[in-house]
Design a protein around this motif. Sequence first.
Motif, PDB file in Angstrom:
ATOM      1  N   ALA A 178       7.101  -3.424  -4.249  1.00 60.99           N
ATOM      2  CA  ALA A 178       6.072  -3.117  -5.245  1.00 60.99           C
ATOM      3  C   ALA A 178       5.547  -1.697  -5.071  1.00 60.99           C
ATOM      4  O   ALA A 178       5.234  -1.011  -6.043  1.00 60.99           O
ATOM      5  CB  ALA A 178       4.924  -4.114  -5.140  1.00 60.99           C
ATOM      6  N   THR A 179       5.442  -1.245  -3.831  1.00 63.87           N
ATOM      7  CA  THR A 179       4.904   0.090  -3.588  1.00 63.87           C
ATOM      8  C   THR A 179       5.977   1.159  -3.587  1.00 63.87           C
ATOM      9  O   THR A 179       5.678   2.346  -3.624  1.00 63.87           O
ATOM     10  CB  THR A 179       4.159   0.145  -2.239  1.00 63.87           C
ATOM     11  OG1 THR A 179       5.066  -0.187  -1.185  1.00 63.87           O
ATOM     12  CG2 THR A 179       2.973  -0.796  -2.227  1.00 63.87           C
ATOM     13  N   HIS A 180       7.220   0.726  -3.522  1.00 71.17           N
ATOM     14  CA  HIS A 180       8.340   1.667  -3.444  1.00 71.17           C
ATOM     15  C   HIS A 180       9.521   1.123  -4.242  1.00 71.17           C
ATOM     16  O   HIS A 180      10.588   0.859  -3.679  1.00 71.17           O
ATOM     17  CB  HIS A 180       8.739   1.838  -1.973  1.00 71.17           C
ATOM     18  CG  HIS A 180       8.996   3.232  -1.570  1.00 71.17           C
ATOM     19  ND1 HIS A 180      10.187   3.870  -1.809  1.00 71.17           N
ATOM     20  CD2 HIS A 180       8.212   4.130  -0.955  1.00 71.17           C
ATOM     21  CE1 HIS A 180      10.129   5.088  -1.331  1.00 71.17           C
ATOM     22  NE2 HIS A 180       8.938   5.270  -0.822  1.00 71.17           N
ATOM     23  N   SER A 223       5.385  11.652  -2.658  1.00 73.27           N
ATOM     24  CA  SER A 223       3.990  11.279  -2.404  1.00 73.27           C
ATOM     25  C   SER A 223       3.241  11.058  -3.711  1.00 73.27           C
ATOM     26  O   SER A 223       2.429  10.135  -3.823  1.00 73.27           O
ATOM     27  CB  SER A 223       3.284  12.358  -1.584  1.00 73.27           C
ATOM     28  OG  SER A 223       3.892  12.491  -0.326  1.00 73.27           O
ATOM     29  N   ASP A 224       3.501  11.911  -4.705  1.00 78.18           N
ATOM     30  CA  ASP A 224       2.826  11.754  -6.000  1.00 78.18           C
ATOM     31  C   ASP A 224       3.175  10.425  -6.657  1.00 78.18           C
ATOM     32  O   ASP A 224       2.309   9.746  -7.213  1.00 78.18           O
ATOM     33  CB  ASP A 224       3.180  12.910  -6.938  1.00 78.18           C
ATOM     34  CG  ASP A 224       2.489  14.207  -6.548  1.00 78.18           C
ATOM     35  OD1 ASP A 224       1.474  14.157  -5.820  1.00 78.18           O
ATOM     36  OD2 ASP A 224       2.972  15.273  -6.982  1.00 78.18           O
ATOM     37  N   VAL A 236      10.582   0.617   2.484  1.00 75.73           N
ATOM     38  CA  VAL A 236       9.884   1.716   3.147  1.00 75.73           C
ATOM     39  C   VAL A 236      10.385   1.886   4.578  1.00 75.73           C
ATOM     40  O   VAL A 236      10.687   2.994   5.020  1.00 75.73           O
ATOM     41  CB  VAL A 236       8.351   1.508   3.113  1.00 75.73           C
ATOM     42  CG1 VAL A 236       7.636   2.651   3.782  1.00 75.73           C
ATOM     43  CG2 VAL A 236       7.871   1.339   1.671  1.00 75.73           C
ATOM     44  N   VAL A 237      10.511   0.788   5.311  1.00 75.76           N
ATOM     45  CA  VAL A 237      11.001   0.868   6.688  1.00 75.76           C
ATOM     46  C   VAL A 237      12.440   1.379   6.703  1.00 75.76           C
ATOM     47  O   VAL A 237      12.816   2.195   7.546  1.00 75.76           O
ATOM     48  CB  VAL A 237      10.902  -0.491   7.411  1.00 75.76           C
ATOM     49  CG1 VAL A 237      11.617  -0.460   8.737  1.00 75.76           C
ATOM     50  CG2 VAL A 237       9.460  -0.862   7.625  1.00 75.76           C
ATOM     51  N   GLY A 251       1.139   3.608   6.356  1.00 73.15           N
ATOM     52  CA  GLY A 251       1.287   4.448   5.170  1.00 73.15           C
ATOM     53  C   GLY A 251       0.897   3.716   3.899  1.00 73.15           C
ATOM     54  O   GLY A 251       0.199   4.261   3.039  1.00 73.15           O
ATOM     55  N   ILE A 252       1.338   2.459   3.763  1.00 74.62           N
ATOM     56  CA  ILE A 252       0.983   1.665   2.592  1.00 74.62           C
ATOM     57  C   ILE A 252      -0.529   1.445   2.552  1.00 74.62           C
ATOM     58  O   ILE A 252      -1.162   1.599   1.511  1.00 74.62           O
ATOM     59  CB  ILE A 252       1.760   0.336   2.578  1.00 74.62           C
ATOM     60  CG1 ILE A 252       3.256   0.595   2.364  1.00 74.62           C
ATOM     61  CG2 ILE A 252       1.217  -0.600   1.489  1.00 74.62           C
ATOM     62  CD1 ILE A 252       4.128  -0.630   2.572  1.00 74.62           C
TER      63      ILE A 252
END
Length: 95
Positions: free
Chosen positions: A16-18, A26-27, A60-61, A90-91
Motif C-alpha cells: 500500500a505504501t510502495h 521520496s515525493d 520496501v524491505v 521509514g513507513i
Amino acid sequence: MTNEAGTVLIAIGGNATHPENITGTSDEQRHIAKLTAEALLPLALLDKTELIITHGNGPVVGKILMRQQLASYRIPPMTLDICVAHSQGGIAYLL
C-alpha cells in the motif's frame, strides 16, 4: 449516530505504501502517505475510539536489500532484522 467505545486496527502493508506503479521516490512516498493520512483522519476523530495503525514491509524491505547488495562492494550489508526495522521506521516516519 452513536459511537460505542472500541478499537479500530488498521494494517497498512508495504504494498500500500510502495505500490508497483511508482518508482519509489521520496515525493511519491510522501504523496501516498498524505492520501493515507487523509483517509484515516475521520477514524482518528471518532469519539471513544482508539485507532491503532500497524504496518508491514512488503516490497520496501526487498528494495533495502537490493540497495545493500548493489553497494556491498563498499559497505557491508545489514542483517534482515535491521532491514525490517529500517523499513518499519521509514513507513512510520512518512505516516
